[in-house]
Write a protein that holds these residues in place. Sequence first.
Motif, PDB file in Angstrom:
ATOM      1  N   VAL B 496       0.835  -1.206   0.000  1.00 31.48           N
ATOM      2  CA  VAL B 496       0.000   0.000   0.000  1.00 31.48           C
ATOM      3  C   VAL B 496       0.873   1.261   0.000  1.00 31.48           C
ATOM      4  CG1 VAL B 496      -1.753   1.280   1.281  1.00 31.48           C
ATOM      5  CG2 VAL B 496      -1.917  -1.204   1.107  1.00 31.48           C
ATOM      6  N   GLN B 497       1.923   1.257   0.824  1.00 37.88           N
ATOM      7  CA  GLN B 497       2.842   2.397   0.855  1.00 37.88           C
ATOM      8  C   GLN B 497       3.484   2.625  -0.511  1.00 37.88           C
ATOM      9  OE1 GLN B 497       4.222   4.469   3.622  1.00 37.88           O
ATOM     10  NE2 GLN B 497       2.129   3.976   4.215  1.00 37.88           N
ATOM     11  N   SER B 498       3.874   1.528  -1.122  1.00 35.20           N
ATOM     12  CA  SER B 498       4.545   1.617  -2.411  1.00 35.20           C
ATOM     13  C   SER B 498       3.619   2.237  -3.464  1.00 35.20           C
ATOM     14  CB  SER B 498       4.991   0.220  -2.836  1.00 35.20           C
ATOM     15  OG  SER B 498       5.555   0.247  -4.110  1.00 35.20           O
ATOM     16  N   ILE B 499       2.366   1.774  -3.489  1.00 36.05           N
ATOM     17  CA  ILE B 499       1.385   2.325  -4.425  1.00 36.05           C
ATOM     18  C   ILE B 499       1.216   3.830  -4.203  1.00 36.05           C
ATOM     19  CG2 ILE B 499      -1.093   2.377  -4.975  1.00 36.05           C
ATOM     20  CD1 ILE B 499      -0.050  -0.041  -6.171  1.00 36.05           C
ATOM     21  N   GLU B 500       1.143   4.217  -2.916  1.00 31.32           N
ATOM     22  CA  GLU B 500       0.994   5.647  -2.601  1.00 31.32           C
ATOM     23  C   GLU B 500       2.188   6.446  -3.140  1.00 31.32           C
ATOM     24  OE1 GLU B 500      -1.560   7.287  -1.174  1.00 31.32           O
ATOM     25  OE2 GLU B 500      -2.746   5.450  -0.993  1.00 31.32           O
ATOM     26  N   GLY B 501       3.384   5.892  -2.955  1.00 35.69           N
ATOM     27  CA  GLY B 501       4.596   6.572  -3.423  1.00 35.69           C
ATOM     28  C   GLY B 501       4.603   6.733  -4.936  1.00 35.69           C
ATOM     29  N   ILE B 502       4.215   5.676  -5.635  1.00 39.17           N
ATOM     30  CA  ILE B 502       4.170   5.734  -7.108  1.00 39.17           C
ATOM     31  C   ILE B 502       3.097   6.722  -7.543  1.00 39.17           C
ATOM     32  CG2 ILE B 502       3.654   4.420  -9.203  1.00 39.17           C
ATOM     33  CD1 ILE B 502       4.762   1.927  -7.705  1.00 39.17           C
ATOM     34  N   LYS B 503       1.951   6.640  -6.884  1.00 39.97           N
ATOM     35  CA  LYS B 503       0.816   7.494  -7.236  1.00 39.97           C
ATOM     36  C   LYS B 503       1.200   8.971  -7.128  1.00 39.97           C
ATOM     37  CE  LYS B 503      -2.262   8.903  -4.284  1.00 39.97           C
ATOM     38  NZ  LYS B 503      -3.235   8.921  -3.196  1.00 39.97           N
ATOM     39  N   ASP B 504       1.707   9.360  -5.964  1.00 40.42           N
ATOM     40  CA  ASP B 504       2.011  10.782  -5.742  1.00 40.42           C
ATOM     41  C   ASP B 504       3.095  11.273  -6.697  1.00 40.42           C
ATOM     42  OD1 ASP B 504       0.142  10.692  -3.774  1.00 40.42           O
ATOM     43  OD2 ASP B 504       1.560  10.638  -2.098  1.00 40.42           O
ATOM     44  N   THR B 505       4.110  10.443  -6.900  1.00 45.00           N
ATOM     45  CA  THR B 505       5.224  10.874  -7.736  1.00 45.00           C
ATOM     46  C   THR B 505       4.803  10.979  -9.196  1.00 45.00           C
ATOM     47  OG1 THR B 505       6.578   9.601  -6.216  1.00 45.00           O
ATOM     48  CG2 THR B 505       7.674  10.462  -8.164  1.00 45.00           C
ATOM     49  N   CYS B 506       4.089   9.960  -9.677  1.00 50.75           N
ATOM     50  CA  CYS B 506       3.654   9.995 -11.084  1.00 50.75           C
ATOM     51  C   CYS B 506       2.723  11.185 -11.325  1.00 50.75           C
ATOM     52  CB  CYS B 506       2.954   8.693 -11.458  1.00 50.75           C
ATOM     53  SG  CYS B 506       4.101   7.345 -11.709  1.00 50.75           S
ATOM     54  N   ALA B 507       1.898  11.498 -10.336  1.00 45.25           N
ATOM     55  CA  ALA B 507       0.988  12.633 -10.501  1.00 45.25           C
ATOM     56  C   ALA B 507       1.794  13.932 -10.628  1.00 45.25           C
ATOM     57  CB  ALA B 507       0.024  12.699  -9.325  1.00 45.25           C
ATOM     58  N   LYS B 508       2.788  14.102  -9.767  1.00 42.38           N
ATOM     59  CA  LYS B 508       3.584  15.343  -9.819  1.00 42.38           C
ATOM     60  C   LYS B 508       4.417  15.451 -11.086  1.00 42.38           C
ATOM     61  CE  LYS B 508       3.908  15.762  -4.830  1.00 42.38           C
ATOM     62  NZ  LYS B 508       4.663  15.108  -3.750  1.00 42.38           N
ATOM     63  N   LEU B 509       4.889  14.330 -11.574  1.00 37.83           N
ATOM     64  CA  LEU B 509       5.740  14.359 -12.778  1.00 37.83           C
ATOM     65  C   LEU B 509       4.910  14.339 -14.063  1.00 37.83           C
ATOM     66  CD1 LEU B 509       8.432  11.684 -11.788  1.00 37.83           C
ATOM     67  CD2 LEU B 509       8.680  14.169 -11.652  1.00 37.83           C
ATOM     68  N   ASN B 510       3.612  14.152 -13.925  1.00 40.15           N
ATOM     69  CA  ASN B 510       2.728  13.955 -15.088  1.00 40.15           C
ATOM     70  C   ASN B 510       3.196  12.795 -15.975  1.00 40.15           C
ATOM     71  OD1 ASN B 510       0.508  14.384 -16.734  1.00 40.15           O
ATOM     72  ND2 ASN B 510       1.557  15.914 -17.995  1.00 40.15           N
ATOM     73  N   THR B 511       3.559  11.699 -15.308  1.00 37.14           N
ATOM     74  CA  THR B 511       3.919  10.473 -16.034  1.00 37.14           C
ATOM     75  C   THR B 511       3.001   9.364 -15.536  1.00 37.14           C
ATOM     76  OG1 THR B 511       5.595  10.000 -14.358  1.00 37.14           O
ATOM     77  CG2 THR B 511       6.350  11.072 -16.377  1.00 37.14           C
ATOM     78  N   PRO B 512       1.801   9.258 -16.099  1.00 38.87           N
ATOM     79  CA  PRO B 512       0.830   8.286 -15.601  1.00 38.87           C
ATOM     80  C   PRO B 512       1.266   6.834 -15.807  1.00 38.87           C
ATOM     81  CG  PRO B 512       0.050   9.339 -17.608  1.00 38.87           C
ATOM     82  CD  PRO B 512       1.294  10.060 -17.210  1.00 38.87           C
ATOM     83  N   VAL B 513       0.546   5.965 -15.112  1.00 36.19           N
ATOM     84  CA  VAL B 513       0.789   4.524 -15.217  1.00 36.19           C
ATOM     85  C   VAL B 513      -0.151   3.984 -16.292  1.00 36.19           C
ATOM     86  CG1 VAL B 513       0.830   2.343 -13.947  1.00 36.19           C
ATOM     87  CG2 VAL B 513       1.201   4.507 -12.725  1.00 36.19           C
ATOM     88  N   VAL B 514       0.379   3.453 -17.390  1.00 42.54           N
ATOM     89  CA  VAL B 514      -0.508   3.020 -18.472  1.00 42.54           C
ATOM     90  C   VAL B 514      -0.687   1.509 -18.544  1.00 42.54           C
ATOM     91  CG1 VAL B 514      -0.139   5.071 -19.874  1.00 42.54           C
ATOM     92  CG2 VAL B 514       1.342   3.079 -20.199  1.00 42.54           C
ATOM     93  N   SER B 515       0.144   0.768 -17.827  1.00 47.54           N
ATOM     94  CA  SER B 515      -0.013  -0.686 -17.801  1.00 47.54           C
ATOM     95  C   SER B 515       0.807  -1.200 -16.641  1.00 47.54           C
ATOM     96  CB  SER B 515       0.461  -1.324 -19.115  1.00 47.54           C
ATOM     97  OG  SER B 515       1.818  -0.999 -19.349  1.00 47.54           O
ATOM     98  N   GLY B 516       0.621  -2.457 -16.314  1.00 48.25           N
ATOM     99  CA  GLY B 516       1.403  -2.985 -15.208  1.00 48.25           C
ATOM    100  C   GLY B 516       1.030  -4.395 -14.858  1.00 48.25           C
ATOM    101  N   ASN B 517       1.721  -4.888 -13.865  1.00 46.18           N
ATOM    102  CA  ASN B 517       1.569  -6.284 -13.472  1.00 46.18           C
ATOM    103  C   ASN B 517       1.881  -6.369 -11.988  1.00 46.18           C
ATOM    104  OD1 ASN B 517       3.902  -8.836 -13.400  1.00 46.18           O
ATOM    105  ND2 ASN B 517       1.773  -9.332 -13.794  1.00 46.18           N
ATOM    106  N   VAL B 518       1.160  -7.237 -11.283  1.00 49.79           N
ATOM    107  CA  VAL B 518       1.424  -7.427  -9.860  1.00 49.79           C
ATOM    108  C   VAL B 518       1.833  -8.874  -9.643  1.00 49.79           C
ATOM    109  CG1 VAL B 518       0.459  -7.339  -7.539  1.00 49.79           C
ATOM    110  CG2 VAL B 518      -0.316  -5.698  -9.261  1.00 49.79           C
ATOM    111  N   SER B 519       2.933  -9.076  -8.956  1.00 46.85           N
ATOM    112  CA  SER B 519       3.371 -10.423  -8.604  1.00 46.85           C
ATOM    113  C   SER B 519       3.473 -10.513  -7.083  1.00 46.85           C
ATOM    114  CB  SER B 519       4.717 -10.722  -9.250  1.00 46.85           C
ATOM    115  OG  SER B 519       5.271 -11.897  -8.711  1.00 46.85           O
ATOM    116  N   LEU B 520       2.502 -11.210  -6.473  1.00 46.58           N
ATOM    117  CA  LEU B 520       2.505 -11.364  -5.017  1.00 46.58           C
ATOM    118  C   LEU B 520       2.969 -12.775  -4.650  1.00 46.58           C
ATOM    119  CD1 LEU B 520      -0.878  -9.542  -4.331  1.00 46.58           C
ATOM    120  CD2 LEU B 520       1.428  -8.591  -4.180  1.00 46.58           C
TER     121      LEU B 520
END
Lengths: 221, 718
Positions: B496-520
């Motif tokens: 959850v922390q990691s997602i928050e970090g990616i979310k906030d940073t991508c929003a500020k840089l205007n570099t959205p997440v367009v695809s991805g994969n989760v491996s748990l």
Amino acid sequence: MKVGIVRFLGTNCDYDCEFAANYMGAQTKFVWHEQTNLKEFDCIILPGGFSYGDYLRAGALAKFTKLASALIEFDKYGGYILGICNGFQILCELHLLDGALITNVNLRFIHKQVHIKLIPSICKLTQNIEKKILQMPIAHKEGNFYCDETTLKKLNDENRIVFKYCDKDGNVDIGSNPNGSLENIAGICNKKGNVLGLMPHPERAVSFLGQDGEHFFNFLR
Amino acid sequence: MTKHFLEPEELALLESRLKRKPTEIEEAIIFSLWSEHCSYKSSKIHLKKLPTKSDKVVIGPGENAGVIDIGDGYVAVFKMESHNHPSYIDPYNGAATGVGGILRDVFTMGARPVLNMDALFFGTLNHPKTPYLLDGVVRGVGDYGNCVGVPTASGQTMFLDCYNNNILVNAFTLGIAKKEKIFLSIAKTVGADVIYVGSKTGKDGIHGATMASSSFDEESIKNRPTVQIGDPFTEKLLIEACLEVMDKSLIEAIQDMGAAGLTSSAFEMVEKGGLGVELYLDNVPLRESMTPLEIMLSESQERMLIIAEPKNSKEILDIFKKWSLDATIIGKVIKDKKVVLYYKNDIVGEFELDLIEAPVYDRKYKKPAYIDKINKEIELEAPDDLSSKLLSLISSPNLCDKSPIFEQYDSTVQTNTLKGPEGDACAIAVKQTGMAVFASTSVNPIYCYLDPYNGSAIAVLESYRNIIASGGDPIAITDCLNFGNPQNPEIMWQFVQSIEGIKDTCAKLNTPVVSGNVSLYNETTSQNIFPTPTIAMVGVSNMQDVLKSQFQFANNTIVLLNDIELNLGASQYLYWFYNKIDGKIPDPRVKQHLSLKKFFDIAHKKHRLIISAKDISMGGLACCLASMCENNIGCDIKININSNPHEFLFSESQANIIIEIKNQDFDAIESIAYESGINAYRLGFTTQEQTLKINNLINVSIDDIKKAKSSTLRKILS
């Protein structure tokens, strides 16, 4: 010059060769592996890749295609044939060139920039190359040129060794041999000088990628 | 039925929805569809928070891959995916099929693949299994990409204890397509044919998706039959044949048969279109005798499912025949929202699509105890000999020369490689438009373990910096989120922390997440991996804008952008010399990254003042300079250091880039820096002399730098 670029199943440098040949001003057309008539062409390029997966032995299956006999016919009339990487392996399998390309001494795929030295030879395709030391990449797992002693002597005596791996100053030494090839051989031609095979990729050294490939492809101008 | 696939609560949920007990085949199929790998059931509610839009995004998450506009009517299609568990069980085939799978995700959208990258995480080099795993994975990645003729031109490799029994293999592919020729996986027409193309189906990989969704133990190694075997030659033919039927606009929808094979591709395509499908399993081309369930769940590689109007089917079948591939009509799209499976004229399974939607979990999370035990301040004794410290550090597995890996990858096939693995980002020419696409992968698991929020932010920022320092404009990211067991609340907290970090940073840089994969479930015998959110940033610019990462000429001026944050916490220096993973991680400094971008826009794009550039990352300023000297141009650095020299030289300060410029341009650079809101410091000069000198602290020859860097991996991959 009118150039036919061969597409076997698994060829993957077809567009690259088209790009380089067009850049040099040649007219190009793809040649499907089932084609039997090559009369319209002055030169046929067999590009690199993994024909039929190269699972058996690099180049071994391409010789069973319909195109294979057309290539042998094309050579009889003295047409230029250039085999690059997998194309070189196929020419050896077709016995249009001597020797064989065996697995690199380190048993691995090797991709790196190398220097090759133009050796004075009877090859018709390389007579107008002005620069004698060329830089371009190799990308192969089976590029270790091998032949028996008699053949090697013949290649030397008949001036059919066209390129040798060297360092940037042109010294042909062990340190500059990337794959274990006999006498650092990177490219050879046939007896008539109309068929050339080499492991390095000159098509990857033209236009914005470098100039040395343009020196190599001078014969297409 | 004696044995159940589903956990008791999920079985109860299914029964309550169906109002009856599922048959064995129904339960097994739903078990696969509800696996973490296929359903994202633990991650979905958090993934929703990520920013996914900008004026450059054409298609965001939800399709096989993300799509961004790269100008002049062309788009870049890309995604990264993990193949972790299979690669541990069978490194060669696991890694190879990882590459094959991600390639299919990209060309299924109509894009010709032009670039592969890999992000690999292994245990320590002295762990007995690491050399075998490293060798197998590298051969697997190489053989597949080399044979299909797609350059593998960038990537990263790290070695840490936490991966000793659970390696990570993340593979990225980018393809180029015309904007109006993007294909989706949405069935549209009732009565359309469902066409199976590619390799025959065999028993390999059955339940692969569910293996990838559970933790690992000693027994798992016996799962080798669930690892698929790849055939890159068939993949190459599949690429050409698919692109041909797409070019001729013969198909309506297409999807690869990836995890959970025919099941997930068929279900997903009709579900997205609000339709249903009938499948005639007798028609599926088989390698061996198989049951209907095995046919549905096989993960045999190099297969795709196409939906096309019947009038086009013959031409499609002919094109696949030309490329020596199997192609068979195996079903029909129907109006009712259900999937009906026929086998030997009997219905062997029937699924109401509305009833089988996977559950979504909001898993509990709590801050792990270790977080509060991390030391805030790291103070290390000043070493006597900084030269030998530098040479030792650059010989360490995480900072050493990776060319023994990269030389096994063809990075120049397709004749588009403007910048290859020698840089932190690669650049691939788009000949159709004269543009270049840039790509870089990045993550430092040490940072993410110590501080998942800021560590994940830094993963985004470092890849952003790599793109800028290579001359590109960052556009968007794909992420591959590798974490431990989500049923452990402390692991879920990291996620959850990691997602928050990616979310906030991508929003500020205007570099959205367009695809991805989760491996748990990257957990072996109760040991979880460090959080590893691998980020791949993609950028665009003109072909002429590509910058080298090494010094180009002697007697030029070397400039440091931004102040150095003095902090050896979480550094490679601390890890290598003290074997410690501790401390406060570097400050991400998001704002300064935006300033750096502004600086490069003016100094490079507008005025062409920059000759080469490289960002500071792992190993700090000294390791960055050592790497810039590798083009046989030395440097002589004279700078006031108002602190402990080892802290200045090895701090992994963020938002710093070192640039090479002409001497007379320094004043201009200084004022552009001021205008951009950052400081620029003259560090010294490039030299003909083959040495790296820093004040009277470091004096090493370029030869020694190369020797120190090159031997570490060469010993293993000889």
